[in-house]
Design a protein around this motif. Structure first.
Motif, PDB file in Angstrom:
ATOM      1  N   ARG A  73       9.898  30.619  73.414  1.00 29.55           N
ATOM      2  CA  ARG A  73       9.726  32.067  74.427  1.00 29.55           C
ATOM      3  C   ARG A  73       9.622  32.372  75.557  1.00 29.55           C
ATOM      4  NH1 ARG A  73       3.286  31.614  76.573  1.00 29.55           N
ATOM      5  NH2 ARG A  73       2.841  34.241  76.736  1.00 29.55           N
TER       6      ARG A  73
ATOM      7  N   ASP B 206       5.162  24.769  76.315  1.00 28.50           N
ATOM      8  CA  ASP B 206       6.052  26.452  76.892  1.00 28.50           C
ATOM      9  C   ASP B 206       7.550  26.327  77.590  1.00 28.50           C
ATOM     10  OD1 ASP B 206       4.449  28.400  75.063  1.00 28.50           O
ATOM     11  OD2 ASP B 206       3.538  28.410  77.007  1.00 28.50           O
TER      12      ASP B 206
ATOM     13  N   SER C 258      15.839  23.311  76.137  1.00 26.27           N
ATOM     14  CA  SER C 258      15.164  24.542  75.551  1.00 26.27           C
ATOM     15  C   SER C 258      15.400  24.736  74.033  1.00 26.27           C
ATOM     16  CB  SER C 258      14.819  25.302  76.018  1.00 26.27           C
ATOM     17  OG  SER C 258      15.659  26.714  76.274  1.00 26.27           O
ATOM     18  N   ARG C 259      14.968  25.484  73.337  1.00 24.16           N
ATOM     19  CA  ARG C 259      15.037  26.016  71.661  1.00 24.16           C
ATOM     20  C   ARG C 259      15.615  27.308  71.789  1.00 24.16           C
ATOM     21  NH1 ARG C 259      15.237  22.446  68.027  1.00 24.16           N
ATOM     22  NH2 ARG C 259      15.229  24.508  66.616  1.00 24.16           N
ATOM     23  N   ASN C 260      15.702  28.163  72.523  1.00 26.95           N
ATOM     24  CA  ASN C 260      16.563  28.753  72.941  1.00 26.95           C
ATOM     25  C   ASN C 260      18.131  28.935  72.650  1.00 26.95           C
ATOM     26  OD1 ASN C 260      14.712  31.340  73.894  1.00 26.95           O
ATOM     27  ND2 ASN C 260      14.195  30.193  76.082  1.00 26.95           N
TER      28      ASN C 260
ATOM     29  N   SER D 273      10.458  25.739  74.936  1.00 26.68           N
ATOM     30  CA  SER D 273       9.992  26.816  73.897  1.00 26.68           C
ATOM     31  C   SER D 273      10.999  27.820  73.791  1.00 26.68           C
ATOM     32  CB  SER D 273       8.642  27.477  73.982  1.00 26.68           C
ATOM     33  OG  SER D 273       8.415  28.220  75.104  1.00 26.68           O
TER      34      SER D 273
END
Length: 373
Positions: A243, A238, A151-153, A241
């Protein structure tokens, strides 16, 4: 090399040297025990604080282990002649699986000899045996399998569960998944206050099946005491993501999403290789961008995020891909090692017990106490 008759560990799941002990099923994977032992060797070289109990045919494993210097003095062989194959039915394994390497690996966790068990074998059989031998945590109706999704986290991954332990899940099950997933993200990925979302066909509150709408109310109400933030419904887009940190769904949907993601990543890798080899200029561009391409390959390599964690049992089990090579096995063992070192199992048990309805906490086994869950 220690034998199966060596003295017992000084503490549950720890060897006499104080190392964390990981129980490994050497049989059942598509690539055979050689790949499993090679993965153990990679893990041992990278983690001085790890040692193993490895289960399978003694003579064969002794030969394989002897070729791996990093395993010297850090590997106990536990003889087990039987093998659970990918074609075996879970019900048959439950009745006749004693004496197999998979059964033996789980027993080492049940007896406190090891902290976590790792297996590349038949997923259904592994879950069935784990439920029978380890039992469910008090307050847990359905165990779940959690996977890590790139993920982009900041932590680089999101947690998704269930990805195949059971195709069904009602609203209370989804609440338990949220609690267990948040605990996994907190203790396994270091996310202080995980953000939890329910996977749905849209983010609008009126969308989705009845159990999802009921689960939304339960999860939102449990967020404060559960130590997480509820972000509402999330969609398939998501999953990677920034989020959300934990995606909660039933095992049917989660397994399809997981396999779709793996297949898409493989396809994109093949397309990229074809494009970079399509002509002289493309090959030159690939050579100039070699460093960046290697970093990209490492980031999306599914072998390096290998390992689904069985949550909701009186013991931690990590399921590796059946087709995992040495790198994939090492990744699954590395995940097991990090979870064991974090005290994850005790904290998970305490978190689930604290959320169980009155009178349910003593239903199956005992829950451990923990400070930060």
């Amino acid at each position: 090399m220690p034998s199966a008759n060596d003295s017992a560990p000084e503490a549950p799941g720890h060897g006499t040297s104080g190392r964390i002990v990981i129980s490994v099923d050497a049989m059942g994977g598509d690539r055979g025990p050689a790949a499993v032992v090679a993965g153990m060797d990679e893990s041992a070289a990278a983690n001085p604080g790890i040692e193993f109990i490895v289960h399978g045919p003694e003579d064969l494993l002794a030969q394989l282990v002897a070729k791996r210097p990093a395993l010297a003095g850090r590997c106990t062989i536990r003889p087990a002649a039987g093998v659970v194959t990918m074609d075996d039915k879970p019900s048959q394994v439950v009745r006749h699986g004693e004496g197999t390497s998979m059964w033996s690996a789980i027993e080492s966790v049940r007896k406190g000899e090891a902290t976590v068990a790792v297996s590349c074998g038949n997923t259904g059989a592994l879950m069935a045996l784990s439920m029978i031998r380890l039992r469910k945590l008090p307050g847990v109706s359905r165990p779940a399998i959690a996977c890590l999704w790139p993920s982009r986290n900041p932590q680089g991954f999101n947690v998704m569960l269930d990805v195949g332990a059971d195709i069904r899940a009602d609203a209370p099950d989804l609440l338990q998944f949220a609690l267990m997933g948040a605990s996994y993200a907190r203790n396994g990925l270091g996310v202080a206050r995980p953000r939890v979302g329910l996977l749905n066909v849209g983010t609008e509150e009126h969308k989705g099946r009845a159990e999802l709408k009921s689960a939304q109310d339960l999860v939102a109400a449990a967020a404060e005491t559960g130590g997480f933030d509820y972000v509402g419904f999330v969609e398939g887009g998501d999953l990677p993501s920034a989020r959300v940190d934990v995606i909660v769904t039933d095992g049917f949907t989660g397994n399809i999403a997981l396999k779709t993601g793996e297949g898409t990543a493989k396809l994109m890798g093949e397309f990229l290789r074809e494009a970079l080899a399509s002509g002289p200029l493309s090959r030159l561009a690939a050579l100039l961008a070699l460093g960046s391409l290697k970093r990209l390959q490492r980031r999306i390599d599914p072998r390096r995020v290998n390992g689904g964690v069985f949550l909701g049992l009186n013991g931690t089990i990590v399921k590796s891909h059946g087709s995992a090579d040495a790198t994939g096995v090492a990744a699954a063992i590395g995940l097991a090692f990090r979870l064991a070192g974090s005290g994850f199992q005790e904290r998970l048990a305490a978190r689930v017990a604290s959320a169980a309805p009155a009178g349910q906490s003593g239903a199956e086994g005992g829950a451990a106490n923990g400070n930060s869950t």
